[in-house]
Design a protein around this motif. Structure first.
Motif, PDB file in Angstrom:
ATOM      1  N   GLY A   5      -2.646  15.057 -61.510  1.00 20.51           N
ATOM      2  CA  GLY A   5      -2.450  15.463 -62.967  1.00 20.51           C
ATOM      3  C   GLY A   5      -2.941  16.766 -63.238  1.00 20.51           C
ATOM      4  N   LEU A   6      -2.226  17.471 -63.982  1.00 24.40           N
ATOM      5  CA  LEU A   6      -2.547  18.800 -64.466  1.00 24.40           C
ATOM      6  C   LEU A   6      -2.465  18.830 -65.842  1.00 24.40           C
ATOM      7  N   THR A   7      -3.704  19.548 -66.300  1.00 23.99           N
ATOM      8  CA  THR A   7      -3.917  19.588 -67.973  1.00 23.99           C
ATOM      9  C   THR A   7      -4.458  20.940 -68.224  1.00 23.99           C
ATOM     10  N   GLY A   8      -4.959  21.012 -69.522  1.00 25.11           N
ATOM     11  CA  GLY A   8      -5.267  22.444 -69.973  1.00 25.11           C
ATOM     12  C   GLY A   8      -5.063  22.615 -71.491  1.00 25.11           C
ATOM     13  N   SER A  12      -3.523  27.709 -72.227  1.00 23.32           N
ATOM     14  CA  SER A  12      -4.160  27.942 -70.976  1.00 23.32           C
ATOM     15  C   SER A  12      -3.399  28.394 -69.811  1.00 23.32           C
ATOM     16  N   GLY A  13      -2.163  28.325 -69.598  1.00 25.17           N
ATOM     17  CA  GLY A  13      -0.996  28.322 -68.625  1.00 25.17           C
ATOM     18  C   GLY A  13      -1.112  27.288 -67.760  1.00 25.17           C
ATOM     19  N   MET A 127      -7.652  20.853 -64.269  1.00 29.08           N
ATOM     20  CA  MET A 127      -7.657  21.569 -65.414  1.00 29.08           C
ATOM     21  C   MET A 127      -7.340  22.941 -65.205  1.00 29.08           C
ATOM     22  N   VAL A 128      -6.438  23.502 -66.022  1.00 34.45           N
ATOM     23  CA  VAL A 128      -6.357  25.181 -66.109  1.00 34.45           C
ATOM     24  C   VAL A 128      -7.312  25.609 -67.070  1.00 34.45           C
ATOM     25  N   TYR A 129      -8.144  26.376 -66.789  1.00 33.33           N
ATOM     26  CA  TYR A 129      -9.040  26.608 -67.761  1.00 33.33           C
ATOM     27  C   TYR A 129      -8.867  28.488 -68.038  1.00 33.33           C
ATOM     28  N   TYR A 172      -8.981  28.729 -62.603  1.00 33.51           N
ATOM     29  CA  TYR A 172      -9.310  29.652 -63.737  1.00 33.51           C
ATOM     30  C   TYR A 172      -8.241  30.856 -63.713  1.00 33.51           C
ATOM     31  N   ASN A 173      -7.569  30.737 -65.246  1.00 34.83           N
ATOM     32  CA  ASN A 173      -6.470  31.604 -65.411  1.00 34.83           C
ATOM     33  C   ASN A 173      -7.063  32.402 -66.534  1.00 34.83           C
ATOM     34  N   ASP A 174      -8.008  33.223 -65.989  1.00 33.55           N
ATOM     35  CA  ASP A 174      -8.907  34.046 -67.046  1.00 33.55           C
ATOM     36  C   ASP A 174      -8.262  35.800 -66.662  1.00 33.55           C
TER      37      ASP A 174
END
Length: 194
Positions: A5-8, A12-13, A127-129, A172-174
């Protein structure tokens, strides 16, 4: 098959990571897109929404989005009712979809993975943060929305801190850490844990 499961949060990307998965030949079920499709095509959803809100909820062209949005925004209980109608049908569709995949791993991308209960159908959660200010800047550029509307939308989602706590992995998509190495490492970890 391993189910991820992919969330964000919004901005967030998640879709960037979902695209990376697809480029790595991993099937991805986009819950938001499938939810929109099912809202138009599912006789169960149509019948229940019509029963709840009247015939005006559908037009000959499909779902009457402004009408339904007005119902949801004027009465928060209606959002719960709509989700209670749509989410079970999306879950059934997702389960059926997974049964037709021929991969060792598949992904469901859902902004509301935890809120909808879709996390119960996966083996791992990711999670994509992205820092809040970066998210706001991206959404303004993408949607041309104003800051107040964006913050209101963000406030309606589960806070990032809670999503982080409930997720097994975080990407981390920062704009500091490269996404491809993080995604490849994540996949190796997930495949290794099976």
């Amino acid at each position: 098959m391993i189910k991820v499961g992919l969330t964000g949060g919004i901005g967030s990307g998640k879709s960037v990571i979902a695209t990376l998965f697809r480029l790595m030949d991993i099937p991805v079920y986009i819950a938001d897109e499938e939810s929109k499709r099912l809202t138009v095509t599912s006789p169960v959803i149509r019948q229940q929404l019509t029963h709840q809100f009247g015939r005006e909820v559908y037009t000959p062209e499909g779902l009457n989005k402004p009408f339904l949005a007005q119902k949801i925004f004027t009465d928060p209980d209606n959002l719960e009712i709509v989700n209670g109608i749509i989410h079970p049908e999306v879950a059934k569709d997702y389960i059926h979809w997974t049964q037709n995949q021929h991969s060792d791993l598949c992904v469901i991308e859902a902004a509301i993975l935890f809120e909808s209960g879709f996390d119960q159908f996966v083996d791992h959660t990711v999670m994509v943060y992205t820092p809040l200010q970066t998210r706001i800047k991206r959404i303004i550029q993408r949607d041309h929305s104003n800051r107040e509307d964006i913050l209101r939308r963000i406030e309606n989602q589960l806070p990032d801190e809670i999503k982080k706590e409930r997720s097994d992995y975080v990407i981390y998509n920062d704009d500091l850490k490269a996404l491809i190495p993080q995604t490849e490492k994540l996949l190796n970890q997930i495949r290794f844990t099976k």
